[in-house]
Design a protein around this motif. Structure first.
Motif, PDB file in Angstrom:
ATOM      1  N   THR A 347       0.859  -1.181   0.000  1.00  0.00           N
ATOM      2  CA  THR A 347       0.000   0.000   0.000  1.00  0.00           C
ATOM      3  C   THR A 347       0.893   1.228   0.000  1.00  0.00           C
ATOM      4  O   THR A 347       1.505   1.555   1.021  1.00  0.00           O
ATOM      5  CB  THR A 347      -0.911   0.015   1.251  1.00  0.00           C
ATOM      6  N   PRO A 348       1.050   1.919  -1.135  1.00  0.00           N
ATOM      7  CA  PRO A 348       2.045   3.002  -1.273  1.00  0.00           C
ATOM      8  C   PRO A 348       1.984   4.049  -0.172  1.00  0.00           C
ATOM      9  O   PRO A 348       3.023   4.502   0.319  1.00  0.00           O
ATOM     10  CB  PRO A 348       1.724   3.599  -2.645  1.00  0.00           C
ATOM     11  N   LYS A 349       0.786   4.425   0.233  1.00  0.00           N
ATOM     12  CA  LYS A 349       0.630   5.477   1.239  1.00  0.00           C
ATOM     13  C   LYS A 349       1.283   5.086   2.563  1.00  0.00           C
ATOM     14  O   LYS A 349       1.812   5.942   3.286  1.00  0.00           O
ATOM     15  CB  LYS A 349      -0.863   5.762   1.444  1.00  0.00           C
ATOM     16  N   ILE A 350       1.237   3.776   2.881  1.00  0.00           N
ATOM     17  CA  ILE A 350       1.815   3.290   4.134  1.00  0.00           C
ATOM     18  C   ILE A 350       3.260   2.860   3.923  1.00  0.00           C
ATOM     19  O   ILE A 350       4.122   3.078   4.786  1.00  0.00           O
ATOM     20  CB  ILE A 350       0.978   2.119   4.689  1.00  0.00           C
ATOM     21  N   ALA A 351       3.548   2.253   2.772  1.00  0.00           N
ATOM     22  CA  ALA A 351       4.878   1.690   2.511  1.00  0.00           C
ATOM     23  C   ALA A 351       5.983   2.721   2.637  1.00  0.00           C
ATOM     24  O   ALA A 351       7.087   2.408   3.099  1.00  0.00           O
ATOM     25  CB  ALA A 351       4.901   1.063   1.119  1.00  0.00           C
ATOM     26  N   LYS A 352       5.710   3.971   2.244  1.00  0.00           N
ATOM     27  CA  LYS A 352       6.754   4.988   2.300  1.00  0.00           C
ATOM     28  C   LYS A 352       7.157   5.335   3.725  1.00  0.00           C
ATOM     29  O   LYS A 352       8.229   5.924   3.953  1.00  0.00           O
ATOM     30  CB  LYS A 352       6.292   6.248   1.552  1.00  0.00           C
ATOM     31  N   ARG A 353       6.300   4.976   4.709  1.00  0.00           N
ATOM     32  CA  ARG A 353       6.624   5.251   6.113  1.00  0.00           C
ATOM     33  C   ARG A 353       7.192   4.032   6.832  1.00  0.00           C
ATOM     34  O   ARG A 353       7.616   4.134   7.983  1.00  0.00           O
ATOM     35  CB  ARG A 353       5.369   5.742   6.844  1.00  0.00           C
ATOM     36  N   ILE A 354       7.172   2.877   6.175  1.00  0.00           N
ATOM     37  CA  ILE A 354       7.702   1.660   6.788  1.00  0.00           C
ATOM     38  C   ILE A 354       9.223   1.683   6.721  1.00  0.00           C
ATOM     39  O   ILE A 354       9.808   1.813   5.648  1.00  0.00           O
ATOM     40  CB  ILE A 354       7.156   0.401   6.091  1.00  0.00           C
ATOM     41  N   GLY A 355       9.846   1.568   7.872  1.00  0.00           N
ATOM     42  CA  GLY A 355      11.297   1.495   7.947  1.00  0.00           C
ATOM     43  C   GLY A 355      11.741   0.038   7.960  1.00  0.00           C
ATOM     44  O   GLY A 355      11.256  -0.778   7.172  1.00  0.00           O
ATOM     45  N   PRO A 356      12.622  -0.349   8.866  1.00  0.00           N
ATOM     46  CA  PRO A 356      13.058  -1.746   8.967  1.00  0.00           C
ATOM     47  C   PRO A 356      11.893  -2.663   9.325  1.00  0.00           C
ATOM     48  O   PRO A 356      10.908  -2.242   9.941  1.00  0.00           O
ATOM     49  CB  PRO A 356      14.098  -1.708  10.087  1.00  0.00           C
ATOM     50  N   MET A 357      12.015  -3.937   8.935  1.00  0.00           N
ATOM     51  CA  MET A 357      10.959  -4.908   9.180  1.00  0.00           C
ATOM     52  C   MET A 357      11.511  -6.133   9.905  1.00  0.00           C
ATOM     53  O   MET A 357      12.632  -6.569   9.638  1.00  0.00           O
ATOM     54  CB  MET A 357      10.319  -5.346   7.855  1.00  0.00           C
ATOM     55  N   VAL A 358      10.687  -6.681  10.805  1.00  0.00           N
ATOM     56  CA  VAL A 358      11.014  -7.929  11.492  1.00  0.00           C
ATOM     57  C   VAL A 358       9.843  -8.887  11.290  1.00  0.00           C
ATOM     58  O   VAL A 358       8.718  -8.593  11.723  1.00  0.00           O
ATOM     59  CB  VAL A 358      11.266  -7.716  13.000  1.00  0.00           C
ATOM     60  N   LEU A 359      10.101  -9.982  10.605  1.00  0.00           N
ATOM     61  CA  LEU A 359       9.063 -10.971  10.283  1.00  0.00           C
ATOM     62  C   LEU A 359       9.364 -12.252  11.067  1.00  0.00           C
ATOM     63  O   LEU A 359      10.366 -12.923  10.801  1.00  0.00           O
ATOM     64  CB  LEU A 359       9.043 -11.249   8.778  1.00  0.00           C
ATOM     65  N   VAL A 360       8.503 -12.580  12.009  1.00  0.00           N
ATOM     66  CA  VAL A 360       8.711 -13.750  12.870  1.00  0.00           C
ATOM     67  C   VAL A 360       7.829 -14.890  12.377  1.00  0.00           C
ATOM     68  O   VAL A 360       6.611 -14.726  12.229  1.00  0.00           O
ATOM     69  CB  VAL A 360       8.382 -13.410  14.339  1.00  0.00           C
ATOM     70  N   ASP A 361       8.417 -16.047  12.108  1.00  0.00           N
ATOM     71  CA  ASP A 361       7.683 -17.203  11.563  1.00  0.00           C
ATOM     72  C   ASP A 361       6.828 -16.783  10.366  1.00  0.00           C
ATOM     73  O   ASP A 361       5.607 -16.985  10.352  1.00  0.00           O
ATOM     74  CB  ASP A 361       6.784 -17.837  12.635  1.00  0.00           C
ATOM     75  N   PRO A 362       7.436 -16.179   9.349  1.00  0.00           N
ATOM     76  CA  PRO A 362       6.647 -15.594   8.254  1.00  0.00           C
ATOM     77  C   PRO A 362       5.955 -16.642   7.382  1.00  0.00           C
ATOM     78  O   PRO A 362       6.611 -17.433   6.720  1.00  0.00           O
ATOM     79  CB  PRO A 362       7.696 -14.819   7.444  1.00  0.00           C
TER      80      PRO A 362
END
Length: 535
Positions: A347-362
């Motif tokens: 979602t472009p509107k949100i993606a631009k504010r997402i910094g680092p990501m942590v995915l647990v048991d993705p």
């Protein structure tokens, strides 16, 4: 997630029998009571509490479960299928990331013999997977033939014409499978939810409820919401919030997985702002946290799962309320929550504010592989952890309906290309009973493909004398030889650097167990704190 010991097996089976057969016993008791005593049925002959429980359980089964089960069987409203170009790109991505084509096809066809999987069967599967529909091929037959031919190339052998007796797993077209839950179980869910409420309040979180007019749309009822002065800006989505006061660190958005809510995560969330086990009181050290609640997968009876766009819009309202329009944040999620993270990332509107990501048991990584769908919805349980997953999660009404009618894999899948240019850490468990973590780990670590055959899923390997029931071997094959490697690979022990896409490997843990151990939680927290400080 519990383990696989004999004691745990008998414990979980006893719990399941007690909870599942309470309603049939109550129905039998009430029917026999009416048959024997007629109009005097209201005169109790056993302790009043037993009679009340029996009547309540019987009425709940007849007046709530059965009608609701029928209601939930309605057909899924599938999203618009991808364009032909998008389908071809998606199919190519899938084919490039299949380690064992035979096992891949057999598992999607629920363990069927390859001779029973014929051309029309494969077309039927591809029609669901890439066109979001069932029915005859129609005008799409030519494109389906291309995909079948590509699968033949991958298999290294032709797929016989006609239709075999094999049945494929088509999650959003198949029946919504579920099992009854007793009122006693829902009382337990409500009690555990209250414990989580008390724990999170104690650690400085504020509960944000929806409108009080929606109080009766969630069962078991959340009485604590009547006393909360904090209101969610979203219509359906409740959440927990801890204020962000640090001027130099990034706040965090966290999304839980399928389960009983936030109770299993309370220690993790409370320890995010602690050092050496001591919670910091320095405002400059306080990392803000928003913990989103996804009630349809939290063992509740409530509204159906929101569509991708609607849920993202509601989460965007919540982020804007607390982080503002421009503040970057860390996106962390667990299991099913990684699917929602995928939606936010797209979602472009949100993606631009997402910094680092942590995915647990993705579960969203390599979602084209059959492991997640098969293990969660179709595997017949044998071990204690599998019984726990099957009864308490897979067969829950809300969970089953969410996965069977609102889980569209080609919307939910997360590819490595979607993460380019980002700092991402994936936490994987070596004994995960849902995700093929070896395949995911190799994919994220740019390792060459090899064939994965778990002993427990392969009868030929299961007969090996020295095979541990829960171990996994990797086979590399060519025309002349086959040899076995252990599952200790270089990428599993790489030091974490905080750059690019990285993997935290917990060799001896099962799905969700990383949150149970303080030492393991600390590794996750150290990653999040490092991301928060570096931005």
């Amino acid at each position: 997630m519990i383990g696989t010991s004999a004691a745990e097996y008998y414990f979980i089976r006893l719990c399941i029998v007690g909870l599942h057969y309470l309603a049939p016993l109550a129905l039998c008791y009430c029917a026999l009571n009416i048959l024997l005593h007629g109009l005097q049925v209201a005169i109790y002959r056993v302790p009043l509490v037993i009679e009340c429980v029996a009547v309540a359980e019987a009425l709940f089964f007849l007046c709530v479960y059965l009608p609701y089960k029928s209601y939930l069987q309605r057909e899924a409203v599938h999203p618009t299928p991808p364009t032909r170009e998008e389908r071809q790109e998606l199919f190519q991505l899938c084919n490039e990331n299949i380690e064992n084509p035979r096992e891949y096809l057999q598992k999607w066809f629920l363990g069927a013999d390859l001779k029973d999987i014929k051309r029309e069967n494969v077309k039927e599967f591809f029609l669901w997977a890439f066109f979001n529909r069932g029915g005859p091929p129609g005008d799409d037959d030519e494109e389906l033939e291309e995909y079948v031919s590509a699968m033949e190339t991958l298999l290294g052998e032709p797929i016989e014409a006609g239709r075999g007796k094999a049945k494929c797993l088509r999650l959003t077209l198949d029946e919504v499978k579920m099992l009854h839950r007793s009122l006693i179980w829902y009382l337990c869910v409500g009690f555990v939810d209250f414990l989580a409420y008390i724990a999170l309040l104690y650690h400085g979180f504020h509960f944000h409820r929806t409108s009080l007019s929606r109080f009766f749309t969630l069962f078991p009822f959340r009485w604590q919401s009547l006393f909360s002065t904090y209101r969610s800006p979203a219509k359906h989505t409740m959440y927990w919030h801890r204020p962000h006061t640090s001027p130099t660190k990034l706040p965090m958005l966290f999304i839980h997985g399928i389960g009983i809510g936030y109770y299993p995560y309370t220690n993790f969330l409370s320890e995010l702002n602690s050092t050496a086990g001591i919670e910091s009181s320095d405002p400059n050290d306080q990392v803000g946290i928003i913990a989103i609640e996804i009630m349809p997968v939290a063992f509740r009876i409530t509204h159906h799962a929101l569509g991708r766009e609607e849920l993202c819009a509601e989460i965007d309202q919540i982020i804007h309320e607390h982080f503002g329009p421009d503040q970057k944040f860390i996106l962390a999620s667990h299991s099913y929550g990684t699917v929602i993270s995928t939606h936010l990332l797209k979602t472009p509107k949100i993606a631009k504010r997402i910094g680092p990501m942590v995915l647990v048991d993705p579960v969203s990584m390599l979602l084209h592989l059959p492991d997640v769908a098969y293990h969660f919805t179709r595997r017949q349980p044998k071990h204690a952890n599998e019984h726990q997953l099957y009864y308490f999660a897979s067969m829950d009404m809300g969970v089953s309906h969410t996965l069977s009618r609102h889980f569209f894999w080609n919307e939910n899948v997360l590819w490595k290309k979607d993460l380019e240019g980002r700092k991402v850490t994936a936490s994987l468990s070596g004994k995960d009973l849902i995700v093929d973590t070896l395949a995911v780990g190799r994919y994220l670590s740019d390792q060459p493909k090899s064939t994965t055959i778990p002993y427990r899923d392969n009868p030929e390997m299961a007969s090996t004398q020295d095979a541990d029931e829960n171990s996994t071997v990797r086979l590399r094959t060519n025309e002349n030889s086959t040899h076995v490697d252990t599952n200790d690979e270089e990428w599993q022990s790489r030091p974490w650097k905080g750059t690019g896409i990285e993997v935290l490997w917990f060799k001896d843990l099962d799905h969700a167990q990383v949150f149970d151990s303080k030492i393991c939680r600390r590794r996750l927290i150290d990653v999040i704190r490092a991301y928060s400080e570096s931005g």
